[in-house]
Design an enzyme around this catalytic site. Structure first.
Site, short mmCIF file in Angstrom:
data_model
loop_
_atom_site.label_atom_id
_atom_site.label_comp_id
_atom_site.label_asym_id
_atom_site.label_seq_id
_atom_site.Cartn_x
_atom_site.Cartn_y
_atom_site.Cartn_z
N LYS A 142 0.78 -1.28 0.15
CA LYS A 142 0.08 0.09 -0.11
C LYS A 142 0.93 1.05 0.04
O LYS A 142 2.10 1.13 0.72
CB LYS A 142 -0.72 0.11 1.37
CG LYS A 142 -1.83 -0.73 1.40
CD LYS A 142 -2.74 -0.56 2.74
CE LYS A 142 -3.89 -1.89 2.82
NZ LYS A 142 -4.78 -1.76 1.95
N ARG A 167 -9.67 -11.88 2.38
CA ARG A 167 -10.38 -12.92 2.17
C ARG A 167 -9.84 -14.30 2.16
O ARG A 167 -10.21 -15.26 1.98
CB ARG A 167 -11.10 -12.64 0.64
CG ARG A 167 -9.96 -12.17 -0.30
CD ARG A 167 -10.54 -11.81 -1.64
NE ARG A 167 -10.76 -10.23 -1.30
CZ ARG A 167 -11.01 -9.37 -2.45
NH1 ARG A 167 -11.46 -9.67 -3.51
NH2 ARG A 167 -11.22 -8.16 -1.84
#
Ligand code: BES
Ligand code: MG
Ligand code: ZN
Length: 501
Positions: free
Chosen positions: A279, A353
């Site tokens: 990020k 996930r």
């Protein structure tokens, strides 16, 4: 802080401060009239001379009332009587306690339940007040070298007019306190800095929690064990960190021995750098809150153990750190999940996930739950779609959807349903594996993530809550909110109640 209830009128109550709600341009409530009768109309006079008008958010502290059994009276403005609703009631309670915080009182007598909010019982108001007061008083000081002092009232007393109301208030206090305790433990865990709050730390906190309640059993699987058990997706995330990933299981047995449990699953990424798909620095701030799904589930388990609900609930906290490292998983790697499905990892920042999919498979296989709910700060897209008031809600089952929407309204913990549809799966089609973990385009990010998770729930009624927008506030006032604890505790309370019938 102790919450109690009694039936003493305002002129008989002996406390450091009475709290009385006053509507704008309306008749004074009973408690105000009782105070006025003893004090040569102190309240009426302050309205007449313009010191106070009853506007929403306004307060006035009256002292020097030697005739009264209580030492002071705090008037709180409630706005127009016809506009009162539960949200403004909570605001009024918070305003009062923000004001009271400025001085130390040992005992406070609250008469705000006279305010009669349409469609709300006195119990309902007391429960909301207990939660609002505890939340207003909360402050995370563990890592400050100088502690700030806040309000330290020992006893807060609510007023009930009848024995029946009194019993309802006592139940409401019990529920309110349990929910507030749950929210506090969620916030404490989530606010703890990420260099302390590692997967191992969360596991230790869970073990501590288990020691406090006989019906709560805690088991921990470390990364080595998870690898052996076949958690390929989970370990693909955790392998890039020196911290060992942990699957923390909390088994609460309050119901019948063989009754199928309700399963809760929380995303517990104790820091999300994005991994090799790193990020940018500005997006990395606040990623210590990426374990808020796990923290929420932790708080819910604390609350239901406190309430001794007569149901079975199993919880899994999927805890790992998402780091870039020589050993971190590379984009375009293919891994095998516990379910057997293979995944092409197109973006290591879609790590939530990955830890969740194996955990969902495991919970379904291991516990055969009646229903399963997962909570996760899963996508930035849910903040774009819904902002910070609503948690994103997805489900494969209409009955469970109705039950959660009802709990959300009862608990004043808003959710908004977003679509779960096989068309979103097309965005995850892979040329080398069964599917990709992240789509190559940015459309419908939250629904795509929910669809991915749905592939790991075979036949269980299931809900996914994306709490990325609601779990914490951001910027210079950043803090965990404890949101979704009231929602889930309410759902479980409702389950316990329908079971009793
Ligand atoms: N933890 C983030 C989601 C998030 C973003 C939570 C902002 C709170 C605030 C999650 O792991 C993530 O990075 N998701 C990606 C998914 C994408 C790579 C498909 C995102 O939202 O950009
Ligand atoms: Mg991520
Ligand atoms: Zn994340």
């Amino acid at each position: 802080m102790k919450f109690t209830v009694n039936t003493l009128d305002a002129d008989k109550q002996q406390s450091d401060c009475l709290v009385i709600g006053i509507f704008e341009n309306s008749e004074l409530p009973m408690s105000a009239r009782q105070v006025d009768a003893m004090t040569s109309h102190a309240i009426e006079n302050s309205l007449k001379n313009g010191d106070f008008a009853g506007k929403l958010g306004q307060t006035l502290l009256l002292n020097n009332l030697p005739e009264l059994a209580s030492k002071r009276v705090l008037l709180v403005g409630c706005g127009e009587a016809k506009k009162i609703n539960e949200a403004s009631f909570i605001k009024i309670v918070k305003t009062a306690f923000k004001k009271l915080e400025q001085t130390t009182y040992e005992s406070i007598g609250i008469y705000l339940t006279e305010l009669l909010v349409p469609n709300h019982s006195i119990g309902c108001l007391v429960r909301s007040a207990v939660i609002a007061i505890t939340n207003t008083e909360y402050s995370f000081q563990d890592y400050k070298s100088k502690q700030k002092d806040g309000l330290s009232a020992d006893v807060v007393t609510f007023f009930a007019t009848s024995a029946q109301d009194m019993a309802a208030c006592e139940d409401a206090i019990r529920e309110g306190k349990a929910i507030a305790t749950g929210m506090t433990s969620t916030k404490n865990l989530a606010n703890t800095p990420c260099n302390i709050c590692t997967p191992t730390y969360i596991a230790e906190q869970a073990q501590k929690l288990g020691k406090n309640y006989s019906k709560l059993k805690v088991k921990v699987h470390d990364e080595k064990a998870l690898e052996k058990m076949g958690f390929g997706a989970f370990c693909a995330v955790s392998q890039g960190s020196v911290e060992s990933g942990k699957l923390v299981l909390l088994e609460y047995k309050g119901g019948e021995k063989n009754a199928p449990p309700i399963a809760l699953v929380g995303k517990g990424i104790t820091f999300d750098t994005g991994g090799i798909s790193l990020k940018p620095a500005s997006s990395m701030l606040e990623m210590k809150y990426d374990m808020c799904g796990a923290a929420t589930v932790f708080g819910v388990m604390n609350a239901i153990a406190e309430l001794e609900l007569p149901i079975n609930v199993v919880a899994a906290l999927a805890c790992a750190e998402n780091m870039p490292d020589g050993n971190a998983i590379k984009p375009e790697s293919v891994i095998k999940t516990l379910s057997g499905q293979t995944i092409e990892i197109t973006n290591t920042d879609a790590e939530g996930r990955l830890v969740l999919c194996d955990t969902l498979t495991y919970m379904e296989q291991e516990y055969k739950p009646k229903t399963m709910i997962d909570l996760a700060t899963l996508t930035g897209a849910v903040i774009v779609a819904l902002g910070r008031k609503f948690s994103g809600f997805f489900s494969n089952n209409s009955e469970l959807t109705t039950a959660l929407k009802q709990a959300s309204e009862q608990a004043h913990d808003p959710i908004w349903q977003l679509p779960l549809d096989d068309s979103f799966g097309e965005l995850l089609e892979s040329t080398v594996a069964d599917m990709m973990n992240a789509s190559l385009c940015r459309v419908a990010g939250s629904s795509v993530a929910a669809w991915y998770l749905s592939q790991f729930v075979k036949d269980t009624p299931w809900v996914h809550l994306d709490i990325a927008g609601t779990a914490n506030t951001t910027g210079s006032n950043k803090a965990a909110t404890g949101r979704a604890v009231p929602l889930l505790v309410q759902y479980l309370l409702n389950q316990a109640k329908t079971q009793e019938q």
